[in-house]
Design an enzyme around this catalytic site. Sequence first.
Site, mmCIF file in Angstrom:
data_model
loop_
_atom_site.group_PDB
_atom_site.id
_atom_site.type_symbol
_atom_site.label_atom_id
_atom_site.label_comp_id
_atom_site.label_asym_id
_atom_site.label_seq_id
_atom_site.Cartn_x
_atom_site.Cartn_y
_atom_site.Cartn_z
ATOM 1 N N VAL A 1 0.834 -1.205 0.000
ATOM 2 C CA VAL A 1 0.000 0.000 0.000
ATOM 3 C C VAL A 1 0.873 1.262 0.000
ATOM 4 O O VAL A 1 0.716 2.137 -0.851
ATOM 5 C CB VAL A 1 -0.961 -0.004 1.217
ATOM 6 C CG1 VAL A 1 -1.620 1.355 1.396
ATOM 7 C CG2 VAL A 1 -2.029 -1.063 1.012
ATOM 8 N N LYS B 1 14.246 -3.791 2.151
ATOM 9 C CA LYS B 1 13.122 -3.398 1.292
ATOM 10 C C LYS B 1 13.362 -2.002 0.716
ATOM 11 O O LYS B 1 13.115 -1.750 -0.460
ATOM 12 C CB LYS B 1 11.830 -3.427 2.116
ATOM 13 C CG LYS B 1 10.580 -3.578 1.277
ATOM 14 C CD LYS B 1 9.325 -3.645 2.119
ATOM 15 C CE LYS B 1 8.828 -5.054 2.303
ATOM 16 N NZ LYS B 1 7.501 -5.098 2.950
ATOM 17 N N PRO C 1 -1.529 -7.501 10.630
ATOM 18 C CA PRO C 1 -1.903 -8.908 10.395
ATOM 19 C C PRO C 1 -2.735 -9.479 11.539
ATOM 20 O O PRO C 1 -2.748 -8.919 12.640
ATOM 21 C CB PRO C 1 -0.539 -9.613 10.341
ATOM 22 C CG PRO C 1 0.353 -8.768 11.187
ATOM 23 C CD PRO C 1 -0.114 -7.360 11.001
ATOM 24 N N THR D 1 -5.438 -0.625 7.605
ATOM 25 C CA THR D 1 -6.791 -1.047 7.983
ATOM 26 C C THR D 1 -6.789 -1.425 9.461
ATOM 27 O O THR D 1 -6.000 -2.272 9.889
ATOM 28 C CB THR D 1 -7.229 -2.257 7.131
ATOM 29 O OG1 THR D 1 -7.091 -1.910 5.754
ATOM 30 C CG2 THR D 1 -8.666 -2.650 7.431
ATOM 31 N N GLU E 1 -7.387 2.545 2.586
ATOM 32 C CA GLU E 1 -7.041 2.339 1.180
ATOM 33 C C GLU E 1 -7.906 1.222 0.599
ATOM 34 O O GLU E 1 -8.096 0.196 1.224
ATOM 35 C CB GLU E 1 -5.549 1.979 1.074
ATOM 36 C CG GLU E 1 -5.063 1.831 -0.345
ATOM 37 C CD GLU E 1 -5.475 3.018 -1.215
ATOM 38 O OE1 GLU E 1 -5.087 4.150 -0.923
ATOM 39 O OE2 GLU E 1 -6.230 2.808 -2.179
ATOM 40 N N CYS F 1 -5.947 -9.350 2.844
ATOM 41 C CA CYS F 1 -6.975 -8.480 3.429
ATOM 42 C C CYS F 1 -8.281 -9.159 3.819
ATOM 43 O O CYS F 1 -8.743 -8.989 4.952
ATOM 44 C CB CYS F 1 -7.279 -7.344 2.466
ATOM 45 S SG CYS F 1 -5.894 -6.215 2.319
ATOM 46 N N LYS G 1 -8.356 -11.487 6.970
ATOM 47 C CA LYS G 1 -7.929 -10.695 8.134
ATOM 48 C C LYS G 1 -8.997 -9.690 8.545
ATOM 49 O O LYS G 1 -9.313 -9.547 9.731
ATOM 50 C CB LYS G 1 -6.625 -9.965 7.775
ATOM 51 C CG LYS G 1 -6.276 -8.804 8.663
ATOM 52 C CD LYS G 1 -4.947 -8.195 8.270
ATOM 53 C CE LYS G 1 -5.005 -7.169 7.164
ATOM 54 N NZ LYS G 1 -5.583 -5.876 7.547
ATOM 55 N N LYS H 1 -3.873 -14.194 -6.690
ATOM 56 C CA LYS H 1 -4.629 -13.800 -7.883
ATOM 57 C C LYS H 1 -3.614 -13.478 -8.959
ATOM 58 O O LYS H 1 -2.411 -13.419 -8.681
ATOM 59 C CB LYS H 1 -5.525 -12.602 -7.593
ATOM 60 C CG LYS H 1 -4.750 -11.352 -7.168
ATOM 61 C CD LYS H 1 -5.644 -10.234 -6.695
ATOM 62 C CE LYS H 1 -6.162 -9.399 -7.816
ATOM 63 N NZ LYS H 1 -6.717 -8.103 -7.348
#
Length: 477
Positions: free
Chosen positions: A15, A41, A92, A131, A163, A278, A281, A341
Amino acid sequence: FSKVEKVTCVGAGYVGGPTCAMIAHKCPDIQVTVVDMNSEKIAEWNSEKLPIYEPGLHEIVMAARGKNLHFSSDIPKAIREADLIFISVNTPTKNYGRGKGMAPDLKYVESVARTIAQHAGAPKIVVEKSTVPVKAAESISFILREAQKNDTRLAFQVLSNPEFLAEGTAIRDLSNPDRVLIGGESTKEGQEAIHHLVSIYERWVPRDRILTTNTWSSELSKLAANAFLAQRISSINAMSAVCEATGADVREVAHAVGFDSRIGNKFLQASVGFGGSCFQKDVLSLVYLCESLNLQKVADYWMGVIDINNWQRRRFADKIIAELFNTVTDKRIAIFGFAFKKNTGDTRESSSIYVSSHLLEEHAKLAIYDPKVSEKQIRMELGNNVDKQIVEKLVTVCADPYEAAAGAHAIVVLTEWDEFKELDYSRIYSSMQHPAAIFDGRLILDQPVLRDIGFRTFAIGTAPDQAYNLFGSSGCC
Ligand code: NAD
Ligand code: UDX
């Protein structure tokens, strides 16, 4: 300040990275810095190979990076310099203690709030992008108010700005969102903070698509939206089982149902179950919230969405076993797709993990192929679910789908990658053990064509392939 000139985002994940790349892309006059405690990262965000795969992301990052988009590990500096700070860290499901397996873990959000309190040095707008459960903004405000007590230069406004992007289409969703949601306090300062954030999004999102609400409505709307979306998938997946048992075709049912403009035709694709970081969770978070509020009936209602999803995965794995003559022990099975996906390399909560694990428990030999997921990632995910030695012994990760299918008794399609539609299935058929079967968990393949080639076929939500159903298929479910 009269205008936001510097934005910092804590959390350079799926995100934080794309969202800030979009803000930098659309607002050349705003300096955007993305920070993360994971310095590897950050190094990847600063390299040629970005840490996440998202169509269109590379282009906008490369165009803005070093100009008004920066990736850094210096969190205190980025906080000090920012006018507005997004908290975009992971939340998470807890895997320990109270609320284990249900509640979201808010330790990362809290730790960012404490870091902001420590390093702010001047007034800031703090935006909850992660979230979170309803009232999380209250905890963040509480921590920040403590800092204010010790330093009178400080002033904070906390906004909720969840988001709604989906992975694989993040750039499209960010550049043309259905809506942007901003929640804040009704006080003058709260409304001013909302105005500042609105004026960023307004650069590219039509004003009537920017919704402003109170903080709690905004937080709850995010959980509600994900719960409604997940519920649609569980609804069509529940129907897929009825279709298989009756001869109805779930694609035709979805089409007919979705034609009703009140229902709509999106998000009615039957599948082997929803995955991703998402849906599960956030529905579990909603269930936990309802239980905490003594709303057990509401909790049970939403839990049904998760129950159907788990059942669908298990049902599909059981179907494979039943159709392979009730034993898959030592049989090579090609797994097409491991991401949750298409168009993403993300494997979090992917249904492939669960279907593969069920087959491994039956000692099947899996040959797994996914165009975007690394061998290390596949082994890590499976190793978290089944004995690592079993994974070591029974799993091969292949570089292309033809290699995976060679010598296999069956192909199992678990991710809807477009390339699986284009393969030479005659070539594949001749390289497999016979009878050769294909289990399509995504309804992307042309069953009649495959049957003509010689395959036994099974696709979710469609009647079993009667012509080859020699051993009966009622053993499943
Ligand atoms: P992610 O795991 O990809 O990224 C989170 C990042 O935060 C990690 O890189 C981690 O190192 C960093 N981080 C954690 N604690 C930190 C700290 N104290 N200081 C600095 N960095 C820290 O997660 P994500 O998928 O980007 O999700 C972030 C939030 O957005 C979650 O709450 C999620 O529910 C929500 N969300 C995700 C999506 C999605 O598609 N992934 C969509 C909408 C909303
Ligand atoms: C979801 C929400 O769509 C997004 O708004 C939110 O911000 C984050 O969670 P994401 O998980 O990235 O996004 O992808 P999504 O496209 O929603 O797919 C989730 C899962 O549901 C995938 O496994 C997908 O294959 C599955 N799915 C989706 C179906 O099985 N059928 C459908 O009709 C749609």
